[in-house]
Design a protein around this motif. Structure first.
Motif, PDB file in Angstrom:
ATOM      1  N   TYR A   1       2.149   5.066   7.721  1.00 24.69           N
ATOM      2  CA  TYR A   1       1.648   4.335   8.472  1.00 24.69           C
ATOM      3  C   TYR A   1       1.779   3.484   9.624  1.00 24.69           C
ATOM      4  CZ  TYR A   1       2.718   2.715   3.275  1.00 24.69           C
ATOM      5  OH  TYR A   1       4.046   2.486   2.721  1.00 24.69           O
ATOM      6  N   THR A   2       0.525   2.609   9.967  1.00 20.87           N
ATOM      7  CA  THR A   2       0.844   1.480  10.962  1.00 20.87           C
ATOM      8  C   THR A   2       0.396   0.271   9.651  1.00 20.87           C
ATOM      9  OG1 THR A   2      -1.073   1.323  11.812  1.00 20.87           O
ATOM     10  CG2 THR A   2       0.128   2.920  12.762  1.00 20.87           C
ATOM     11  N   PRO A   3       1.177  -0.889   9.910  1.00 20.18           N
ATOM     12  CA  PRO A   3       0.199  -1.742   9.561  1.00 20.18           C
ATOM     13  C   PRO A   3      -1.154  -2.046   9.904  1.00 20.18           C
ATOM     14  CG  PRO A   3       2.369  -2.581  11.132  1.00 20.18           C
ATOM     15  CD  PRO A   3       2.068  -1.043  11.141  1.00 20.18           C
ATOM     16  N   GLU A   4      -1.897  -1.805  10.384  1.00 23.27           N
ATOM     17  CA  GLU A   4      -2.835  -2.046  11.019  1.00 23.27           C
ATOM     18  C   GLU A   4      -3.519  -0.709  10.039  1.00 23.27           C
ATOM     19  OE1 GLU A   4      -1.101  -3.787  14.205  1.00 23.27           O
ATOM     20  OE2 GLU A   4      -0.317  -1.303  13.517  1.00 23.27           O
ATOM     21  N   GLU A   5      -3.101   0.601   9.632  1.00 19.07           N
ATOM     22  CA  GLU A   5      -4.285   1.283   8.542  1.00 19.07           C
ATOM     23  C   GLU A   5      -3.971   0.323   7.247  1.00 19.07           C
ATOM     24  OE1 GLU A   5      -3.679   5.332  11.636  1.00 19.07           O
ATOM     25  OE2 GLU A   5      -1.888   4.516  10.501  1.00 19.07           O
TER      26      GLU A   5
ATOM     27  N   LEU B   1      -0.060  -9.603   2.710  1.00 21.64           N
ATOM     28  CA  LEU B   1      -1.497 -10.089   2.375  1.00 21.64           C
ATOM     29  C   LEU B   1      -2.526  -9.252   1.214  1.00 21.64           C
ATOM     30  CD1 LEU B   1      -2.305  -5.623   3.904  1.00 21.64           C
ATOM     31  CD2 LEU B   1      -2.336  -7.769   5.754  1.00 21.64           C
TER      32      LEU B   1
ATOM     33  N   ARG C   1      -8.471  -2.939   2.407  1.00 26.56           N
ATOM     34  CA  ARG C   1     -10.066  -3.767   2.853  1.00 26.56           C
ATOM     35  C   ARG C   1     -11.019  -2.515   2.219  1.00 26.56           C
ATOM     36  NH1 ARG C   1      -7.873  -5.578   7.761  1.00 26.56           N
ATOM     37  NH2 ARG C   1      -9.087  -3.532   9.201  1.00 26.56           N
TER      38      ARG C   1
ATOM     39  N   HIS D   1      -3.673   7.197   7.883  1.00 29.49           N
ATOM     40  CA  HIS D   1      -2.681   7.903   8.592  1.00 29.49           C
ATOM     41  C   HIS D   1      -2.271   9.426   9.262  1.00 29.49           C
ATOM     42  CE1 HIS D   1       0.873   7.505  11.331  1.00 29.49           C
ATOM     43  NE2 HIS D   1       1.436   8.154  10.595  1.00 29.49           N
TER      44      HIS D   1
ATOM     45  N   ALA E   1      -3.749  -2.377   6.099  1.00 25.93           N
ATOM     46  CA  ALA E   1      -4.465  -3.698   5.949  1.00 25.93           C
ATOM     47  C   ALA E   1      -6.347  -3.271   6.161  1.00 25.93           C
ATOM     48  CB  ALA E   1      -4.646  -4.074   7.502  1.00 25.93           C
ATOM     49  N   SER E   2      -6.357  -2.035   7.266  1.00 25.33           N
ATOM     50  CA  SER E   2      -7.571  -1.510   7.142  1.00 25.33           C
ATOM     51  C   SER E   2      -7.912  -0.784   5.340  1.00 25.33           C
ATOM     52  CB  SER E   2      -7.316  -0.694   8.485  1.00 25.33           C
ATOM     53  OG  SER E   2      -8.755   0.060   7.445  1.00 25.33           O
ATOM     54  N   SER E   3      -6.756  -0.056   5.096  1.00 22.80           N
ATOM     55  CA  SER E   3      -6.622   0.529   3.650  1.00 22.80           C
ATOM     56  C   SER E   3      -7.110  -0.439   2.244  1.00 22.80           C
ATOM     57  CB  SER E   3      -6.146   1.366   3.068  1.00 22.80           C
ATOM     58  OG  SER E   3      -5.450   2.569   4.430  1.00 22.80           O
TER      59      SER E   3
END
Length: 360
Positions: free
Chosen positions: A306-310, A132, A316, A154, A312-314
């Motif tokens: 955590y998930t990959p989406e969580e 990322l 951001r 998460h 990436a969100s963190s």
């Protein structure tokens, strides 16, 4: 290259071979890597981690007769690529990644592995597919806090929040602070947080706690109850049987300490129907009274990672200034300072999060 190595139960500094990127991999320079509470526990309870891994099919345990380089909260700089890569990000680009490598044999962890070097080294390997790019010119020492924030994000996501709950966070170390930040973003409150350390209670307020409690002076559960009183309308809406119980809003309790005896304390103090989210990683055998859980109809949810989406969100959230994760950082050290940093982190008044910057 130089690294701080877990060897024979101690953290020592030595030179190791610089890794070479294989197919799909990227060689990166470590810019900043947080020392996690799990690293502190792992140093003390590594044999327990190895023992428990036998219950996790497909996971290769650490071989404690060999070197391990810890470090899974990192921000790095792209140096070079291995074969079968797209090379989308040019050398010099700052990146974060889940602490994992994608291999033909499956997903392999970074940080508790004999084969995959962690962030307490000058360089390491990452999978290109998981990179990322760090946005908004975010400083590496702040981007490195993505991983611990993602743990809190998460935990809150797994809490199955329905709306109307009043949260109680037990322990305001980095994990507890991340949970507080994630709760604040979700708009849940008032957030009650408890910790013995004045410094950490102050940080809890900075991260979004509405009420902070010193357990040495006040029972956290009593303070929680003061702030969880139902309105008259909520009382009137209860069915007859529920009207016989204390008029309290739903409790959601985050256990963010991870030491033996803490979960039993939560069982004893929690109100009826509480949901307990176990975020702190206790690496020792523990006990709790099932009868308390039964009589109070408690729900217990263990969480990890955590998930990959969580993740990436963190990243951001930090980059956009929605979470002041940098407030957690209390010191930076080079590789030579890692062993002392492990000792210093035992004092919560002294430090909350220490970053390793191997280039120092």
């Amino acid at each position: 290259m130089r690294a701080a190595i877990f060897r024979n139960g101690e953290i020592v500094v030595d030179r190791i071979a610089e890794p070479k990127p294989g197919p799909g991999q990227v060689l990166v320079r470590t810019l900043a890597c947080g020392i996690c509470g799990s690293d502190l526990h792992a140093r003390q309870h590594a044999h327990r981690m190895v023992e428990m891994s036998k219950f996790l099919p497909g996971r290769t345990p650490m071989d404690l007769s060999r070197d391990v380089v810890f470090g899974h909260e990192f921000c790095c700089e792209v140096l070079d690529y291995g074969p079968n890569t797209t090379r989308k990000l040019k050398p010099g680009t700052k990146v974060c990644s889940l602490p994992a490598l994608l291999t033909p044999q499956g997903i392999e962890g970074i940080g508790y592995s004999n084969d995959n070097v962690g962030g307490y080294a000058e360089a390491m390997l990452l999978s290109e597919a998981l990179l990322l790019e760090v946005p908004n010119g975010l400083a590496p020492e702040h981007a490195a806090l993505t991983e611990p924030l993602a743990v809190g994000v998460h935990a809150v996501a797994m809490a199955n929040i329905q709306g109307g709950e009043v949260p109680l966070v037990i322990g305001c170390g980095p994990v507890g602070l991340a949970v507080i930040a994630a709760l604040k973003i979700r708009g849940l409150g008032p957030i009650v947080a408890a910790d013995y350390s004045p410094a950490r209670r102050q940080l809890a307020e900075k991260m979004g706690a509405d009420v902070v409690v010193d357990p040495a002076r006040t029972l956290p559960y009593a303070t929680w109850a003061e702030h969880a009183q139902m309105s008259e309308a909520e009382k009137a809406a209860r069915p007859p049987f529920r009207a016989m119980l204390p008029a309290l809003k739903p409790a959601i309790i985050f256990e963010c300490v991870g030491i033996p005896g803490l979960l039993q304390q939560v069982f004893e103090g929690a109100p009826r129907d509480a949901r307990i989210i176990v975020v702190g990683v206790c690496m020792e055998a523990d006990r709790s009274e099932p009868m308390l859980g039964i009589m109070k109809e408690l729900s217990v949810q263990y969480v990890l990672g955590y998930t990959p989406e969580e993740f990436a969100s963190s990243l951001r959230l930090i980059a956009e200034g929605q979470v002041d994760a940098a407030a957690m950082v209390t010191a930076e050290v080079g590789i030579d300072g890692v062993a002392k940093a492990f000792a210093d982190l035992a004092n919560p008044e002294m430090h909350t999060k220490i970053l390793v910057e191997p280039w120092r």
